[in-house]
Design a protein around this motif. Sequence first.
Motif, mmCIF file in Angstrom:
data_model
loop_
_atom_site.group_PDB
_atom_site.id
_atom_site.type_symbol
_atom_site.label_atom_id
_atom_site.label_comp_id
_atom_site.label_asym_id
_atom_site.label_seq_id
_atom_site.Cartn_x
_atom_site.Cartn_y
_atom_site.Cartn_z
ATOM 1 N N THR A 147 -3.516 17.137 11.995
ATOM 2 C CA THR A 147 -3.838 16.621 13.319
ATOM 3 C C THR A 147 -2.674 16.839 14.274
ATOM 4 O O THR A 147 -1.533 16.538 13.925
ATOM 5 N N PRO A 148 -2.934 17.348 15.501
ATOM 6 C CA PRO A 148 -1.848 17.484 16.488
ATOM 7 C C PRO A 148 -1.203 16.112 16.745
ATOM 8 O O PRO A 148 -1.914 15.133 17.006
ATOM 9 N N VAL A 149 0.104 16.057 16.659
ATOM 10 C CA VAL A 149 0.822 14.774 16.709
ATOM 11 C C VAL A 149 0.608 14.024 18.017
ATOM 12 O O VAL A 149 0.288 12.834 18.013
ATOM 13 N N LEU A 150 0.748 14.716 19.155
ATOM 14 C CA LEU A 150 0.615 14.022 20.439
ATOM 15 C C LEU A 150 -0.804 13.492 20.655
ATOM 16 O O LEU A 150 -0.993 12.407 21.184
ATOM 17 N N LYS A 151 -1.789 14.260 20.212
ATOM 18 C CA LYS A 151 -3.194 13.833 20.343
ATOM 19 C C LYS A 151 -3.440 12.568 19.520
ATOM 20 O O LYS A 151 -4.081 11.628 19.971
ATOM 21 N N ARG A 152 -2.907 12.546 18.299
ATOM 22 C CA ARG A 152 -3.083 11.387 17.401
ATOM 23 C C ARG A 152 -2.326 10.176 17.957
ATOM 24 O O ARG A 152 -2.822 9.046 17.882
ATOM 25 N N CYS A 153 -1.139 10.405 18.485
ATOM 26 C CA CYS A 153 -0.357 9.305 19.077
ATOM 27 C C CYS A 153 -1.128 8.666 20.224
ATOM 28 O O CYS A 153 -1.158 7.441 20.360
ATOM 29 N N ARG A 154 -1.742 9.511 21.040
ATOM 30 C CA ARG A 154 -2.503 9.020 22.189
ATOM 31 C C ARG A 154 -3.690 8.175 21.723
ATOM 32 O O ARG A 154 -3.954 7.108 22.254
ATOM 33 N N SER A 155 -4.399 8.645 20.697
ATOM 34 C CA SER A 155 -5.586 7.916 20.228
ATOM 35 C C SER A 155 -5.222 6.589 19.561
ATOM 36 O O SER A 155 -5.993 5.642 19.590
ATOM 37 N N LEU A 156 -4.025 6.522 18.946
ATOM 38 C CA LEU A 156 -3.609 5.282 18.272
ATOM 39 C C LEU A 156 -2.771 4.372 19.169
ATOM 40 O O LEU A 156 -2.377 3.284 18.764
ATOM 41 N N GLY A 158 -11.984 -3.131 13.881
ATOM 42 C CA GLY A 158 -11.416 -1.984 14.603
ATOM 43 C C GLY A 158 -9.910 -2.087 14.748
ATOM 44 O O GLY A 158 -9.183 -1.099 14.584
ATOM 45 N N ILE A 159 -9.437 -3.297 15.028
ATOM 46 C CA ILE A 159 -7.991 -3.535 15.171
ATOM 47 C C ILE A 159 -7.294 -3.322 13.832
ATOM 48 O O ILE A 159 -6.250 -2.667 13.756
ATOM 49 N N GLN A 160 -7.888 -3.868 12.760
ATOM 50 C CA GLN A 160 -7.302 -3.730 11.421
ATOM 51 C C GLN A 160 -7.253 -2.265 10.989
ATOM 52 O O GLN A 160 -6.252 -1.794 10.439
ATOM 53 N N LEU A 161 -8.332 -1.534 11.266
ATOM 54 C CA LEU A 161 -8.407 -0.121 10.899
ATOM 55 C C LEU A 161 -7.360 0.697 11.655
ATOM 56 O O LEU A 161 -6.698 1.565 11.076
ATOM 57 N N THR A 162 -7.173 0.394 12.939
ATOM 58 C CA THR A 162 -6.170 1.096 13.753
ATOM 59 C C THR A 162 -4.770 0.882 13.193
ATOM 60 O O THR A 162 -3.975 1.820 13.122
ATOM 61 N N GLU A 163 -4.461 -0.343 12.769
ATOM 62 C CA GLU A 163 -3.131 -0.626 12.200
ATOM 63 C C GLU A 163 -2.901 0.171 10.916
ATOM 64 O O GLU A 163 -1.825 0.701 10.687
ATOM 65 N N LYS A 164 -3.958 0.262 10.085
ATOM 66 C CA LYS A 164 -3.834 1.042 8.848
ATOM 67 C C LYS A 164 -3.635 2.524 9.179
ATOM 68 O O LYS A 164 -2.783 3.188 8.583
ATOM 69 N N GLN A 165 -4.398 3.037 10.143
ATOM 70 C CA GLN A 165 -4.281 4.445 10.531
ATOM 71 C C GLN A 165 -2.900 4.750 11.105
ATOM 72 O O GLN A 165 -2.341 5.819 10.854
ATOM 73 N N LYS A 166 -2.352 3.790 11.852
ATOM 74 C CA LYS A 166 -0.995 3.951 12.407
ATOM 75 C C LYS A 166 0.017 4.112 11.283
ATOM 76 O O LYS A 166 0.845 5.013 11.299
ATOM 77 N N ALA A 167 -0.034 3.208 10.307
ATOM 78 C CA ALA A 167 0.917 3.235 9.183
ATOM 79 C C ALA A 167 0.802 4.543 8.405
ATOM 80 O O ALA A 167 1.809 5.188 8.087
ATOM 81 N N LYS A 168 -0.428 4.961 8.115
ATOM 82 C CA LYS A 168 -0.655 6.206 7.372
ATOM 83 C C LYS A 168 -0.123 7.406 8.156
ATOM 84 O O LYS A 168 0.483 8.313 7.590
ATOM 85 N N PHE A 169 -0.346 7.405 9.463
ATOM 86 C CA PHE A 169 0.069 8.528 10.312
ATOM 87 C C PHE A 169 1.592 8.600 10.450
ATOM 88 O O PHE A 169 2.193 9.667 10.313
#
Length: 197
Positions: free
Chosen positions: A6-15, A43-54
């Motif tokens: 995944t492009p880093v800046l795109k993923r940062c923006r989405s998270l 949704g909030i919990q999932l975003t936090e998990k995705q942040k940590a993984k990313f």
Amino acid sequence: MAIDRTPVLKRCRSLGLAPAFMGIAKESKRQAKRQNKKKSEYGIQLTEKQKAKFIYGVLEKQFRGYYDKAKKMEGITGTNLLILLERRLDNVVFRLGMASTRRQARQIVRHGHITVNGKRVDIPSAFVFAGDVVAVAEASRTKEYFKGMDEALATKATPAWLVLDAANLSGKVDRYPTREEIDVPIVEQAIVELYSK
């Protein structure tokens, strides 16, 4: 082996993450789409998990393994999870300033440029322990990338739980980090709540 491309800046923006947490100095010029919709608790919990993984470059199966291990340890599960992620060899190389991003640190480790206590280790997910010495391998110091690195390392700030020896291109894991010393913008309790459902 699965790789997150995944492009880093795109993923940062989405998270909603600042690229600085990924070790990237530039900002995205694109505007984030306005989101008027309120996020659900899930949704909030999932975003936090995705942040940590990313941030740490870990995929789901391995991340779940870290959570299970953190749950069995003494103390707060969420804090234990973050400490386990910080103890990964690729993260320690990044924290010592030998790489500008965790992805780059992962590649340096994978290519066999790093030793732990004098032994070459090429597994980025290997855990370091208190007292371990992480260094650039003797044979790799002549490589173009590592030339002049000692001067660059001398000016970089290192977390309190690591002791940097810039002249020898090495660092010692003095102790494990505390939650206050882990500067990632993650609400770890949300991850624990997500997995404990």
